[in-house]
Each structure stands twice: as structure tokens, then as C-alpha cells.
Design an enzyme around this catalytic site. Structure first.
Site, PDB file in Angstrom:
ATOM      1  N   THR A 162      69.849  30.969  40.964  1.00 37.96           N
ATOM      2  CA  THR A 162      69.769  32.250  41.698  1.00 37.96           C
ATOM      3  C   THR A 162      70.269  32.011  43.128  1.00 37.96           C
ATOM      4  OG1 THR A 162      67.406  31.825  42.055  1.00 37.96           O
ATOM      5  CG2 THR A 162      67.990  33.324  40.274  1.00 37.96           C
ATOM      6  N   THR A 199      59.020  28.904  42.203  1.00 38.15           N
ATOM      7  CA  THR A 199      60.098  29.686  41.606  1.00 38.15           C
ATOM      8  C   THR A 199      61.120  28.705  41.078  1.00 38.15           C
ATOM      9  OG1 THR A 199      59.801  31.512  43.078  1.00 38.15           O
ATOM     10  CG2 THR A 199      61.851  31.449  41.951  1.00 38.15           C
ATOM     11  N   GLU A 281      66.076  26.750  50.388  1.00 35.90           N
ATOM     12  CA  GLU A 281      66.764  27.833  51.094  1.00 35.90           C
ATOM     13  C   GLU A 281      66.828  27.560  52.596  1.00 35.90           C
ATOM     14  OE1 GLU A 281      65.753  31.513  48.056  1.00 35.90           O
ATOM     15  OE2 GLU A 281      64.554  31.250  49.858  1.00 35.90           O
ATOM     16  N   ASN A 405      66.324  35.344  52.599  1.00 39.57           N
ATOM     17  CA  ASN A 405      65.262  36.144  51.997  1.00 39.57           C
ATOM     18  C   ASN A 405      65.238  37.580  52.492  1.00 39.57           C
ATOM     19  OD1 ASN A 405      63.430  34.450  50.115  1.00 39.57           O
ATOM     20  ND2 ASN A 405      63.962  33.085  51.807  1.00 39.57           N
TER      21      ASN A 405
END
Length: 410
Positions: A162, A199, A281, A405
Site C-alpha cells: 500500500t 498494519t 512511512e 497520512n
């Protein structure tokens, strides 16, 4: 990595672009690049294969997690994995859209592979709160089933991503009485990473011969020292899962290689977990926080996570700022009993910052800054004389984490 090292006899793979990532956006916000990304995969197993799994502890688990748990005790013949849509927050009650769609996906796979729907485990990752775009599955599962091959695991590793920037793969082999046992695995995960899964999705395959109970025991041990020891932002998601499937094609029984297998599985899972942190991230630092000497290992972990989740510590890491006061303050507020100030010593790499609760007289700001400037940092915290030690791995907190995000759905 040589793709041939990722092959496991008895396992076939396929991945395509099914339009799922593009479908989850409105037409106004759709990303043209999503039209090119792989986002739907099938993994097919021989009938003798056994599979074990661990799942998210989040109460609001996704519909595919519920279905996968329900199907796990059957003979697992296939995995169906999509990215771009989590099928989470879509209903878990009888007759809900989320559950109906997850079961329907299993039925579509079963029909094309000539197996039972309850022999299929579904997995989803992506945006929460939107129904699966079933039109993306109905036509493409047939295409996938015709493309299954032994050498396509790298494509599946790409298709499950993702916000990840890189594919995450690992392979390990060892010999038992002249026979070779292979373990190979893939993972995805970049943000919303926190133990009790995160996640993340991970799929590990081996050719050892084992029962489901044997696999479950080994997998639980491996996950507790790898995927359950990483954190990017402290958020546990709804879809996390890790599976371990064994085909038995090596001819080696688990009973003949328990220790060797566990060590190899630990190495594979920890390598994949570290790759998740390295791809965190917005991350610019890979950070190990090791806590020693607490009364219990649980207390060691409590201190380590308190430091790892401190925004002030994480932003100091991003700035390469040797602000030891932030680390000290985080240790002091950890929820453990009988923490004694004069028992605490803190190290950056080999550099001692705090000795027995006080600033080390030999420490200089230049020494600390040099350590904090490194891309890989080890923070060691001694809090007692007990024979306990635990490590967690985390990242810094950068501007890019906020940007990624903030823009995730726009």
C-alpha cells in the site's frame, strides 16, 4: 535476491492489476499510477499443505480476518489477497456487506481452482470503511487462476503493498540428513505499525512436513520476537495477519529439525519485520531500543515501548538531536513498579549518556550528536541487575510521515 531462492515446491503464485486501488478513490481523486499497480493475488497449495496463522488483536477486525479464522481449521488450499481496500468497518454481523463480500471472494476462488470455499483464506489491506469493489474480483480471479506459476512470488510481494516503497522478501535454507529445507516469506507494512500485529501482512512458506499444531507453535514463537516487536506509530490496525504454510515436499519431518526450523523461521520473520521498519512511512532512521535488567521481560518491553512511542524522542531522532532528557523522561513515566532512578543507565551505541541516574561526567554533546546522526541507532537502557532483556525496533517521526497520512485518502 535471486528469484529462484524464493520458490517452494507445492506452491504456485499469481498477481495482476485488478483496478482495486483505483476503484477505492473517487473518479476526481483517482491516481493514474494506480491503474498500473498490481493489487490482487492468489497463492495455491497442494492438498497436503498445512497452514497456521496469527491475526490482529483489534476488536474491530476486518471481515476477511473473521472469515480466515473461520476457515483456518480446514485444509487450506489457497490464499486470496488484495490491496487498496481493507474491507474493514464494512460490517461483521450475519448478512453484512463486509462478511458477504469476503465469503463471496472465497467462493469465486474455489470455483476457479476446483476446491471448496472453506479451503480459501482471504486477506485485504488498504482503505478502511469502503465495500470491496466486487467487480474487480469477479472477472480477474479467473485470469489469475490461469496464470499461477512457481516463480511469481516477487509479483505477489509487490501486489500486497500500500504505502510501502519497497517489496519485502526473505529466504532461508538448512540441511537435515542430506536433505534441504527451505523457508521463504514476503511482507507488507509501512505505517499503522504496532505489536499485537500491525498494519502488516506476511505470508511465509516452507517445504518441511509438519502438522498444523507444530506450525502454529513455531509461528507464534517467531512472531512474538519479530512482528510483535516493531512499532512505527503505535497504531494497531484491523487487518493484520501472518500465515505459515508447509507443503511437506522436502521429505523432512518437523520432528527431525525442530530447533533448526525454529531458528530459520525466526531469522526470516525478523528480517521481514526489520524491513517493515526500514520502510516505515517517512522514516529516515532504523532504531533498536534494548532494555535490560527489569524484574520481568514484560517490564523491559513496557519501558522500550514507552520510549519508542514518545513523539518527543522520535522527533529528536529525526533531527539527529542528542536530547537525552527526552529519553530519560520517557523511561521515568513507564508503567512499571519499583523503577529506581539510581539503577538507570542509558547508552547511545557505545556512548554512555546516563550512569546510575545521572549525566555521565565523560559524556559530551559532540559524542551524542555523532551517534544520533547515524542511520541505524541503538539505544540501550539498563534499569536493574536482573537477567532480562528485550528489544523493539522503531523509526523516527518525520515531516513525510505527516504528509503521507494526511494525504492517504485525498
Amino acid at each position: 535476491m535471486d528469484n529462484s531462492s524464493l520458490k517452494i515446491n507445492g506452491v504456485l503464485f499469481a498477481a495482476i492489476n485488478a483496478g482495486i486501488k483505483n476503484a477505492q478513490n473517487s473518479s476526481a481523486n483517482s491516481n493514474p499510477k494506480d491503474q498500473e499497480k498490481l493489487d490482487l493475488s492468489i497463492v495455491s497449495f497442494t492438498p497436503e499443505t498445512k497452514t497456521a496463522a496469527v491475526f490482529t488483536q483489534n476488536v474491530f477486525c476486518a471481515a476477511p480476518v473473521v472469515v480466515a479464522k473461520n476457515h483456518l481449521n480446514n485444509s487450506v488450499r489457497a490464499l486470496i489477497i488484495n490491496s487498496g481496500n481493507a474491507n474493514a468497518g464494512t460490517g461483521l454481523g450475519s448478512g453484512s456487506t463486509g462478511l458477504n463480500n469476503a465469503y463471496q471472494v472465497c467462493e469465486l476462488v474455489a470455483k476457479k481452482l476446483d476446491i471448496k470455499a472453506e479451503e480459501v483464506l482471504p486477506f485485504s489491506t488498504g482503505v478502511i470503511g469502503k465495500p470491496l469493489p466486487m467487480q474487480c474480483f469477479e472477472g480477474n480471479i479467473a485470469t489469475l487462476s490461469n496464470q499461477l506459476a512457481a516463480d511469481k512470488l516477487p509479483q505477489v510481494a509487490q501486489a500486497i503493498l500500500t504505502t510501502d516503497l519497497i517489496e519485502k522478501t526473505c529466504a532461508k535454507q538448512f540441511k537435515v540428513k542430506g536433505k534441504t529445507v527451505s523457508i521463504t516469506g514476503i511482507a507488507k507494512g509501512s505505517g499503522m505499525i504496532r505489536p499485537d500485529m500491525a498494519t502488516m501482512l506476511s505470508f511465509i512458506f516452507t517445504d518441511v512436513k509438519a502438522t498444523q499444531n507444530e506450525l502454529q507453535h513455531c509461528l507464534t514463537q517467531a512472531v512474538n520476537q519479530s512482528f510483535n516487536r516493531i512499532t512505527v506509530d503505535g497504531d494497531t490496525s484491523t487487518n493484520d495477519a501472518c500465515t505459515l504454510s508447509a507443503t511437506g515436499t522436502s521429505g523432512v519431518d518437523m520432528a527431525d529439525c525442530v530447533d533448526e526450523f525454529q531458528n530459520a523461521l525466526n531469522e526470516v520473520s525478523q528480517t521481514l519485520a526489520h524491513k517493515i521498519i526500514q520502510d516505515g512511512e517517512g522514516a529516515t532512521k532504523f532504531v533498536e531500543i534494548c532494555v535490560k535488567g527489569a524484574t520481568t521481560n514484560k517490564d523491559c518491553l513496557e519501558v522500550a515501548y514507552t520510549v519508542a512511542h514518545s513523539p518527543l524522542v522520535k522527533t529528536a531522532l529525526f533531527a539527529s538531536d542528542a536530547n537525552w532528557g527526552r529519553i530519560l523522561a520517557a523511561v521515568g513515566r513507564a508503567n512499571i513498579a519499583d523503577l529506581k532512578v539510581d539503577a538507570v543507565s542509558i547508552y547511545l551505541g557505545e556512548i554512555c549518556l546516563i550512569k546510575n541516574g545521572e549525566l555521565n561526567t565523560n559524556y559530551t554533546e559532540e559524542m551524542g550528536s555523532a551517534e544520533m546522526a547515524k542511520k541505524e541507532i541503538v539505544i540501550t537502557i539498563d534499569i536493574g541487575n536482573n537477567n532480562t532483556s528485550e528489544s523493539v525496533w522503531t523509526t523516527d517521526l518525520s515531516y513525510d510521515y505527516i504528509k503521507i497520512n494526511a494525504e492517504y485518502r485525498t
